[in-house]
Design an enzyme around this catalytic site. Sequence first.
Site: not given
Length: 468
Positions: A24, A121
């Site tokens: 991520h 995210d």
Amino acid sequence: MSACDDLLHPHPHVALLPSAGMGHLTPFLRLATQLVHHHCNVTLITTHPIVSLSESKLITHFLAAFPQVNQVKFNLLPLDHTTANSTDPFFLHFETIRRSAHLLSPLLASLSPPLHALVCDVTLISSVIPVTESLHLPNYILFTSSAKMLSFFSYFHIHASKAGDDYPAMLGDVEIPGLPSIPRSSIPPLLLIPNNLFANIFKVDSPKVTKSNGVLINTFEGLEALSLELLNGGKVVEGMPPVIAVGPLMPCDFEKGELGNNQLKWLNEQPVGSVVYVSFGSRTVISRDQIREIGHGLIRSGCRFLWVVKDKKVDKEDEEGLEEVVGRELMESLKAKGLVVKNWVDQGEILGHKAVGGFVSHCGWNSVIEAAWHGVPILAWPQHGDQKINAEVVESSRLGMWVTSWGWGEKDMVKGDEFGERIREMMGSELLRGQATHIKEEARKALGDGGSCEMTFKRLVAEWKMKS
Ligand code: UDP
Ligand code: G50
């Protein structure tokens, strides 16, 4: 752009909020470099504590390379683990950020100059959108997986509602309008376990994607044209915001760590295209039994290999030596044809090395994109999570091959003989090599001068400026 325009609409200020794990963090930092390149003022929000050593190091290297990027530390509220249904440190961190999200409000409001947008995210969607809404701040999601996975994710709440109270037991194959059916066996396994933390986050976030202003995604037309078209045509779900392909987001100089001198030296000594690189990403542990089979399979394949072994999900806990994990005898036999390591490697550099001709990969999306960038064929061996859906992209684009009968790596065992045989098949396939080279050319076109990435970023930046 005239100086006058610049005065009227100054460089947009964009804040980035990654969550946990290299899979991520890495695309976020690559996105940050693109935004800097396109004259954005970038604030990176780092969440503390940080889960792994590799994440801390990467942030340090990034900030040293980009002193113009403003770092804001976001100290998270401690999480009572008994209230979160998971033991996975990365998922627990997603939840920790989610439960601290209300604290973002004063933090974002205090930034100067005022923000034009927040990019958060994919794991934080429904906790962050109320915050950006209350601040009237445009919200973008960075989707860190494939467009096919985004189709699955945004459609999932519809699919789950079909099972009604019998979720997850009665979840069937996933029929997304316009896409080939995704079999139940490809659904991320955690979504089939009632009430676990990952599934709960996934389920509540799925219907909220449409509340964002746009979804940035690390893919490109040359790899996933159909999924992108369906998503943007509103065919997957109604009301989908623009899905903006910003890929390929490529390895940057700040990521260059320590490609051990011996690895580079060894690769330099191998013939062109002769080495198979074997790695399962940053957070996947392979069982000891499967490690032995992989070792035997590599020997059986007759190929040269560079194999990265991982023994613990979080690197800080990885203490045992290579010989203990692989076994002394097997280690000795492996040395004849290959190099086995148990540390963080510079994957970008390895995949770009001329000696490397194939990649056994778990199909974490960053790895797939990096292989596409370097034109290296993949032998897909999905282990868990979104990796089977990504493996379908690898197979259907013919960037590589996938032996579906292997099942999930974390659950099913693959015998060494079979593994070795399939490696030989991949390494010997002219067809795969040709197609991987073609995809590489498409990737280079997308990222080249006047390519789709440049256009996309210019459009995005212009849109943000207009909102000032
Ligand atoms: N990576 C690396 N060296 C390693 C292990 C991983 O550089 O030893 C990088 C890899 O290049 C990729 C990222 O870490 O950029 C892993 O992300 P991916 O989505 O492939 O898989 P995940 O680790 O999230 O399962
Ligand atoms: C990590 C993981 C399993 C998994 C995924 C991971 C994804 C990626 C996309 O990143 O599916 C995604 C993650 C979380 C979410 C929505 C979408 O809430 O270990 O499947």
